[in-house]
Motif scaffolding. Structure first.
Motif, PDB file in Angstrom:
ATOM      1  N   ASP A 174       0.829  -1.212   0.000  1.00 24.18           N
ATOM      2  CA  ASP A 174       0.000   0.000   0.000  1.00 24.18           C
ATOM      3  C   ASP A 174       0.862   1.260   0.000  1.00 24.18           C
ATOM      4  OD1 ASP A 174      -2.295  -1.495  -0.004  1.00 24.18           O
ATOM      5  OD2 ASP A 174      -2.559  -1.435   2.178  1.00 24.18           O
ATOM      6  N   VAL A 175       1.903   1.233   0.818  1.00 31.93           N
ATOM      7  CA  VAL A 175       2.778   2.411   0.910  1.00 31.93           C
ATOM      8  C   VAL A 175       3.460   2.678  -0.427  1.00 31.93           C
ATOM      9  CG1 VAL A 175       4.881   3.317   1.979  1.00 31.93           C
ATOM     10  CG2 VAL A 175       3.173   2.162   3.385  1.00 31.93           C
ATOM     11  N   ARG A 176       3.960   1.638  -1.060  1.00 32.90           N
ATOM     12  CA  ARG A 176       4.697   1.835  -2.309  1.00 32.90           C
ATOM     13  C   ARG A 176       3.778   2.233  -3.468  1.00 32.90           C
ATOM     14  NH1 ARG A 176       9.646  -2.669  -2.192  1.00 32.90           N
ATOM     15  NH2 ARG A 176      10.715  -1.668  -0.417  1.00 32.90           N
ATOM     16  N   VAL A 177       2.599   1.662  -3.508  1.00 33.55           N
ATOM     17  CA  VAL A 177       1.659   2.040  -4.566  1.00 33.55           C
ATOM     18  C   VAL A 177       1.275   3.514  -4.433  1.00 33.55           C
ATOM     19  CG1 VAL A 177      -0.683   1.718  -5.443  1.00 33.55           C
ATOM     20  CG2 VAL A 177       0.748  -0.274  -4.951  1.00 33.55           C
ATOM     21  N   VAL A 178       0.957   3.942  -3.216  1.00 34.04           N
ATOM     22  CA  VAL A 178       0.557   5.336  -2.996  1.00 34.04           C
ATOM     23  C   VAL A 178       1.714   6.290  -3.298  1.00 34.04           C
ATOM     24  CG1 VAL A 178      -0.149   7.008  -1.237  1.00 34.04           C
ATOM     25  CG2 VAL A 178      -1.242   4.768  -1.327  1.00 34.04           C
ATOM     26  N   THR A 179       2.917   5.958  -2.844  1.00 36.37           N
ATOM     27  CA  THR A 179       4.059   6.847  -3.073  1.00 36.37           C
ATOM     28  C   THR A 179       4.408   6.936  -4.564  1.00 36.37           C
ATOM     29  OG1 THR A 179       5.536   4.980  -2.580  1.00 36.37           O
ATOM     30  CG2 THR A 179       5.074   6.540  -0.794  1.00 36.37           C
ATOM     31  N   VAL A 180       4.337   5.807  -5.290  1.00 35.97           N
ATOM     32  CA  VAL A 180       4.645   5.832  -6.725  1.00 35.97           C
ATOM     33  C   VAL A 180       3.641   6.703  -7.470  1.00 35.97           C
ATOM     34  CG1 VAL A 180       4.662   4.438  -8.825  1.00 35.97           C
ATOM     35  CG2 VAL A 180       5.883   3.647  -6.811  1.00 35.97           C
ATOM     36  N   ILE A 181       2.363   6.557  -7.146  1.00 42.79           N
ATOM     37  CA  ILE A 181       1.333   7.373  -7.808  1.00 42.79           C
ATOM     38  C   ILE A 181       1.554   8.859  -7.527  1.00 42.79           C
ATOM     39  CG2 ILE A 181      -1.132   7.930  -7.820  1.00 42.79           C
ATOM     40  CD1 ILE A 181      -1.684   4.960  -7.364  1.00 42.79           C
ATOM     41  N   MET A 182       1.869   9.185  -6.275  1.00 41.93           N
ATOM     42  CA  MET A 182       2.081  10.593  -5.921  1.00 41.93           C
ATOM     43  C   MET A 182       3.341  11.150  -6.584  1.00 41.93           C
ATOM     44  SD  MET A 182       0.875  10.768  -1.937  1.00 41.93           S
ATOM     45  CE  MET A 182       0.802  12.535  -2.001  1.00 41.93           C
TER      46      MET A 182
END
Length: 364
Positions: A174-182
Motif C-alpha cells: 500500500d505504501v509503495r503504490v501510494v508513493t509511486v502514484i504521488m
C-alpha cells in the motif's frame, strides 16, 4: 541532528502550530485520527505558505521577464569577452545594474519555501519516530502517526522496511503504490508547469541560451522528483504535490492576465481584446496590412498553357528566329552588291585587278 533542531526549532513550532489549528478545524467534519483530517491540514499549510509568498512570486515574474529581455545583450557580452572572464563578469554586473535585474529574484519563492519544507520533513520524521515536536504533544503525535492516506501512513516512506510499515498498521505494498502514484503526479505537474511556460509565455522570436536552460529544466526536474521522492514521507509528498498544483494554477492565471510581450499567450490575448473592441490597432499596422492585402489582390498568377499551346508558341518563336536570320542575310547581301560598283568605278580603263602600272623604259 541537534544542530539542525536548534536552527529549525522555531520553524518546527510554526509548522506544527499551523497543522494543529487546521486539524482542529477539519476534525469538526472528519474523524480526528483520519488521514483526511491530517492530510487536509498539510494541504492547508501549503496554501498559507504560498499566499504569504505571492509578493515574492510577483518579483520572480518580473525578474524572469527581465532576464529574457536582456538575454541578447548577455550573449553579445559573452561572445565579445569570451577570452576575458573577469571583464565578462564586470560587464554582466554592469548590465544587471543598468536594467535593474537580479538573477536571484527568480529563485526567491523556492528559497523562501525551502525552510518550511525542511521543517515539515523533520516534523514528520519525529512523528514517525513517535517523538513530540513543536506544539504537538504525545497524543497528537500518535494520532498523526497512525493517520492513513489511501492506506499509507503519512509518516511512511517508499524505502521503509516491511517491519517499520507494519508498526504503523499498514502494508508495504500500500505504501509503495501510494508513493509511486504521488511521485508520478508530482513529476507530471512539474513537467506541464514548465512546458506551459516554454510554449505560451516565452518570446519565441528571440533564441537565447535562457530558453535552452528552461527547456532542459523541463526534463530534469521530473527526474529529480522521481529520485528524491522515494526517500520522502507520504506527508511530504502531499505537501510537494500540492505546491506543484498551486504553482501550475498560479502560473496559468498570470499567463492569461499578464503574458510576456512577444509570446504566444500575448498574441492570443491581444486578438481577444481586439475582437471585444477593448483595444485599437496601431494605424501603421493597419496601413501595412491593407498594403499587403492590396498587393496580393493585384498580383496575377500566370495562366497554365496546354501542351498544344506550348508547342505552337515554340514553333512560332522558331519561325520568327528563322525569318530574322533570312532577313539579316538578305540585308548583308544587298549591302555588299551596292558597295562593288563604287569600287569598280575607281579603276582606270584597261587596268586589271592586281595589275601594276607599267614602268617607263630607262634611257640608255
Amino acid at each position: 541532528m541537534d544542530t539542525i533542531d536548534t536552527i529549525l526549532g522555531p520553524l518546527y513550532t510554526a509548522v506544527s502550530w499551523i497543522i494543529v489549528q487546521f486539524h482542529k478545524l477539519y476534525s469538526l467534519v472528519f474523524d480526528e485520527d483520519s488521514g483526511w483530517a491530517w492530510g487536509l491540514s498539510i494541504v492547508s499549510l501549503v496554501i498559507v505558505i504560498r499566499i504569504a509568498l505571492i509578493p515574492l512570486f510577483v518579483k520572480q515574474i518580473k525578474a524572469t521577464r527581465n532576464m529574457q529581455a536582456i538575454q541578447p545583450k548577455m550573449k553579445a557580452i559573452q561572445e565579445r569577452y569570451k577570452n576575458d572572464r573577469q571583464r565578462q563578469s564586470e560587464e554582466m554586473m554592469k548590465l544587471y545594474k543598468e536594467t535593474g535585474t537580479n538573477p536571484l529574484s527568480s529563485c526567491l519563492p523556492i528559497l523562501a519555501q525551502s525552510p518550511f519544507f525542511l521543517a515539515l520533513y523533520q516534523v514528520l520524521n519525529k512523528i514517525a519516530n513517535n517523538q513530540a515536536v513543536g506544539v504537538m504533544d504525545a497524543g497528537l503525535v500518535d494520532s498523526a502517526r497512525n493517520a492513513h492516506i489511501f492506506g499509507a501512513p503519512i509518516a511512511a516512506r517508499f524505502m521503509d522496511s516491511a517491519d517499520k510499515v507494519a508498526a504503523l498498521d499498514a502494508t508495504l505494498t500500500d505504501v509503495r503504490v501510494v508513493t509511486v502514484i504521488m511521485i508520478l503526479l508530482m513529476s507530471a505537474s512539474q513537467f506541464y508547469t514548465q512546458r506551459q511556460l516554454m510554449t505560451k509565455n516565452v518570446d519565441l522570436t528571440v533564441k537565447t541560451p535562457f530558453m535552452q536552460q528552461q527547456k532542459m529544466l523541463m526534463y530534469v526536474f521530473p527526474i529529480i522528483f522521481a529520485v528524491f521522492g522515494i526517500n520522502f514521507p507520504v506527508g511530504v509528498l502531499v505537501y510537494w504535490l500540492t505546491t506543484n498544483v498551486w504553482t501550475f494554477g498560479q502560473q496559468m492565471y498570470v499567463i492569461k492576465r499578464n503574458p510576456t510581450p512577444g509570446s504566444l499567450a500575448y498574441k492570443q490575448r491581444q486578438e481577444k481584446l481586439r475582437a471585444k473592441g477593448k483595444i485599437k490597432e496601431d494605424p501603421a499596422e493597419v496601413e501595412a496590412k491593407k498594403a499587403v492585402e492590396a498587393a496580393r489582390a493585384n498580383r496575377q498568377q500566370p495562366k497554365r498553357q496546354t501542351k498544344a499551346q506550348r508547342q505552337a508558341a515554340a514553333a512560332q518563336a522558331e519561325a520568327k528566329k528563322t525569318t530574322g536570320q533570312k532577313h539579316s542575310l538578305t540585308k548583308e547581301a544587298s549591302q555588299d552588291s551596292s558597295a562593288r560598283p563604287g569600287q569598280q568605278s575607281k579603276k582606270k580603263p584597261g587596268q586589271r585587278k592586281g595589275s601594276q602600272r607599267p614602268k617607263h623604259p630607262s634611257k640608255k
